[in-house]
Design a protein around this motif. Structure first.
Motif, PDB file in Angstrom:
ATOM      1  N   VAL A  63      15.736  58.722  10.496  1.00  0.00           N
ATOM      2  CA  VAL A  63      16.127  61.033  10.798  1.00  0.00           C
ATOM      3  C   VAL A  63      14.877  61.225  11.167  1.00  0.00           C
ATOM      4  O   VAL A  63      14.701  62.029  12.661  1.00  0.00           O
ATOM      5  CB  VAL A  63      16.332  61.443   9.513  1.00  0.00           C
ATOM      6  N   LYS A  64      13.282  60.852  11.032  1.00  0.00           N
ATOM      7  CA  LYS A  64      12.055  61.454  11.658  1.00  0.00           C
ATOM      8  C   LYS A  64      12.275  62.863  11.456  1.00  0.00           C
ATOM      9  O   LYS A  64      11.401  63.625  10.670  1.00  0.00           O
ATOM     10  CB  LYS A  64      11.993  61.223  13.455  1.00  0.00           C
ATOM     11  N   ASP A  65      12.818  63.767  12.754  1.00  0.00           N
ATOM     12  CA  ASP A  65      12.925  64.920  12.202  1.00  0.00           C
ATOM     13  C   ASP A  65      13.797  66.066  11.661  1.00  0.00           C
ATOM     14  O   ASP A  65      15.205  66.670  11.565  1.00  0.00           O
ATOM     15  CB  ASP A  65      12.763  66.178  14.051  1.00  0.00           C
ATOM     16  N   VAL A  66      13.349  65.888  10.482  1.00  0.00           N
ATOM     17  CA  VAL A  66      14.799  66.367   9.180  1.00  0.00           C
ATOM     18  C   VAL A  66      15.375  67.847   9.434  1.00  0.00           C
ATOM     19  O   VAL A  66      16.133  67.582   9.882  1.00  0.00           O
ATOM     20  CB  VAL A  66      14.126  66.330   7.743  1.00  0.00           C
ATOM     21  N   VAL A  67      14.004  68.253  10.072  1.00  0.00           N
ATOM     22  CA  VAL A  67      14.466  69.810  10.070  1.00  0.00           C
ATOM     23  C   VAL A  67      15.237  70.389  11.253  1.00  0.00           C
ATOM     24  O   VAL A  67      16.552  71.349  11.671  1.00  0.00           O
ATOM     25  CB  VAL A  67      12.911  71.000  10.312  1.00  0.00           C
ATOM     26  N   GLY A  68      15.020  69.921  12.278  1.00  0.00           N
ATOM     27  CA  GLY A  68      15.303  69.629  13.692  1.00  0.00           C
ATOM     28  C   GLY A  68      17.158  69.097  13.683  1.00  0.00           C
ATOM     29  O   GLY A  68      17.615  69.165  14.342  1.00  0.00           O
ATOM     30  N   LEU A  71      14.571  55.410   5.918  1.00  0.00           N
ATOM     31  CA  LEU A  71      15.457  56.737   5.951  1.00  0.00           C
ATOM     32  C   LEU A  71      14.321  57.941   6.409  1.00  0.00           C
ATOM     33  O   LEU A  71      15.272  58.635   7.690  1.00  0.00           O
ATOM     34  CB  LEU A  71      16.912  56.982   4.561  1.00  0.00           C
ATOM     35  N   VAL A  72      14.060  58.142   5.820  1.00  0.00           N
ATOM     36  CA  VAL A  72      12.599  59.145   6.489  1.00  0.00           C
ATOM     37  C   VAL A  72      12.613  58.809   8.088  1.00  0.00           C
ATOM     38  O   VAL A  72      12.742  59.339   9.070  1.00  0.00           O
ATOM     39  CB  VAL A  72      11.466  59.334   5.621  1.00  0.00           C
ATOM     40  N   ASN A  73      12.024  57.739   8.243  1.00  0.00           N
ATOM     41  CA  ASN A  73      11.981  56.710   9.235  1.00  0.00           C
ATOM     42  C   ASN A  73      13.255  56.867  10.755  1.00  0.00           C
ATOM     43  O   ASN A  73      13.287  57.192  11.756  1.00  0.00           O
ATOM     44  CB  ASN A  73      10.856  55.846   9.240  1.00  0.00           C
ATOM     45  N   PHE A  83      19.090  68.683  10.316  1.00  0.00           N
ATOM     46  CA  PHE A  83      19.832  69.019  10.196  1.00  0.00           C
ATOM     47  C   PHE A  83      19.592  70.938   9.984  1.00  0.00           C
ATOM     48  O   PHE A  83      20.900  71.178   9.292  1.00  0.00           O
ATOM     49  CB  PHE A  83      19.275  68.791   8.419  1.00  0.00           C
TER      50      PHE A  83
END
Ligand code: SF4
Ligand code: SF4
Ligand code: SF4
Ligand code: FES
Lengths: 303, 139
Positions: free
Chosen positions: A278-283, A274-276, A285
């Motif tokens: 999305v990659k850029d979580v801040v950018g 899941l993290v991979n 969400f």
């Protein structure tokens, strides 16, 4: 008697003002009712013209952009002082918007990147003469001054602007809709959503009627406020969240992160996957709201 | 400072397992570091990422989320949700230059009082190593 207005541009891209011009014919009705006392990107006014105005002598002020320099801050405070009613116009002004993702970096690093390290720069130097001092990071304008109305959108959609301007001209306070974007989105949603694969925006062709999030596209609808008419999902593109947080949401990024984590199929997508994906979580969400988030900037280590 | 630094930890524990585990540790008179203040929730799946961020913003040095082992969640999938939220949150913290190790997720059942004590001790050590949270307003 014409209504006195001022349009203030702080650090911004001019997209919001551009959107005002997209009112087209409606402008023809509106303009004759306005007396523009300051709009420095359009009319030849100087800062001292505003400074000379009596306090509260302007009926309505619109601010586009956030404060990146001391001059922006000065102008914002002046606008508050001179206007009876101040409207935060657009998402930069209301939440910080995309350019304030720079809050992830110390300003020295950003300046050096832009003026010295950029590939196109030869013998660069950071300008230090005749330029206002940079502020350390972006804070939402509402932390500096009080507003009477927030009109988000990057940029606000013309029908929304028309609604606001028309009510203001009638002397009424506009009441903006405040449900969640999904509530005004025409796409068909199921009761229970389970996503087996997260898709990048460019992957495949979305089905024409089904909710984009259900199809695996990261659509920010559930964490976003309505008001734009759900223009992006209606056109087949996932919402990026530019209207800012939906009702009862403190932190748009955290809210969307939470929503996505609860609808992925646990057998198909591990936490790491899941993290991979999305990659850029801040950018992804908090793209439009970093300075208004619970943690509004990165921690800058003192050198 | 670093020598006598005592980290402040917020524990957000699931009622059905870890909170009961903490109770058990208490009633069996097991000693564990006093650094953790515990909030009880009905399921680890109820832990809103906004709570975690708010705790850190208010100056907690670490946040420990604890829930039921896979297969034991009373609401079936709550812990799977928690696991994915925490993973995304850790990436978010990393992007904000906050050490992701300040956030810990553990599965601790109602009978695992000893594991609970060990987890808290381990977390306290990690946080002592990291030092005070950069978001602490005062030392
Ligand atoms: S809100 Fe968007 S369109 Fe408006 S100035 Fe900022 S970046 Fe430009
Ligand atoms: S998630 Fe996106 S596509 Fe689905 S209903 Fe909400 S706004 Fe529409
Ligand atoms: S759909 Fe989303 S990204 Fe598009 S205009 Fe509306 S709020 Fe902004
Ligand atoms: S009930 Fe304990 S984690 Fe869900």
């Amino acid at each position: 008697m014409p209504v006195k207005v001022m349009f203030v541009q702080l650090a911004s891209c001019w997209g919001c003002h551009q959107s005002l011009l997209d009112l087209h014919e409606t402008l023809a009705d509106v303009l004759p009712q306005l007396e523009i006392v300051f709009w420095h990107t359009v009319v030849d006014h100087k800062l001292h013209d505003v400074e000379k105005l009596p306090d509260k002598s302007v009926n309505v002020g619109f601010t586009e952009g956030f404060c990146r320099t001391e001059e922006d801050l000065h102008l914002l405070k002046l606008a508050r002082q001179k206007c009876k009613l101040l409207v935060s116009y657009g998402t930069c002004s209301t939440y910080g918007s995309i350019p304030s993702l720079l809050n992830l970096y110390p300003i020295e690093e950003a300046l050096s990147r832009k003026f010295k390290e950029a590939e196109s720069v030869v013998d660069g130097r950071i300008p230090d003469k005749h330029v206002p001092k940079m502020l350390e990071y972006v804070k939402p304008n509402r932390e500096y001054v009080n507003y009477d109305l927030f009109l988000p959108g990057c940029p606000p959609e013309p029908p929304l602007i028309a609604e606001v301007v028309t009510s203001l001209l009638k002397g009424e306070m506009p009441k903006l809709k405040e449900r969640t974007l999904c509530d005004e989105c025409p796409r068909v949603k199921s009761e229970v959503i389970v996503i087996k694969k997260i898709k990048r925006d460019f992957e495949g062709i979305p089905e024409p009627e089904k909710c984009l999030l259900e199809q695996g596209y990261i659509c920010m609808g559930p964490a976003t406020r309505e008001g734009c008419g759900a223009v992006c999902p209606s056109a087949g593109f996932p919402c990026k969240g530019c209207m800012g947080p939906g009702p009862n949401v403190m932190d748009q990024g955290a809210k969307m992160l939470s929503a996505l984590a609860s609808i992925v199929d646990y057998e198909s997508i591990s936490p790491e996957e899941l993290v991979n994906a999305v990659k850029d979580v801040v950018g992804t969400f908090s793209r439009f709201t970093l300075p208004s988030s619970i943690i509004p900037k990165a921690v800058f280590k003192k050198k | 400072m670093a020598g006598n630094f005592e980290p402040k930890i917020l524990g957000i524990f699931c009622n059905w397992c870890s909170y009961a585990g903490a109770d058990m540790a208490g009633t069996s008179r097991m000693q564990y570091p006093p650094n953790v203040r515990i909030i009880r929730v009905l399921c680890s799946g109820r832990v809103d990422p906004q709570f975690v961020l708010k705790a850190l913003e208010l100056g907690a040095d670490g946040v420990l989320v604890a829930g039921c082992h896979h297969g034991d969640c009373h609401y079936v999938k709550g812990n799977y949700r928690a696991e994915r939220r925490i993973a995304l949150l850790k990436r978010m913290l990393q992007q904000l230059s906050i050490e992701p190790e300040r956030l810990m997720l553990k599965w601790i059942s109602a009978s695992e009082g000893a594991e609970l004590v060990q987890t808290v001790e381990e977390f306290v050590n990690i946080l002592k190593e990291l030092g005070p949270s950069p978001l602490r307003k005062t030392g």
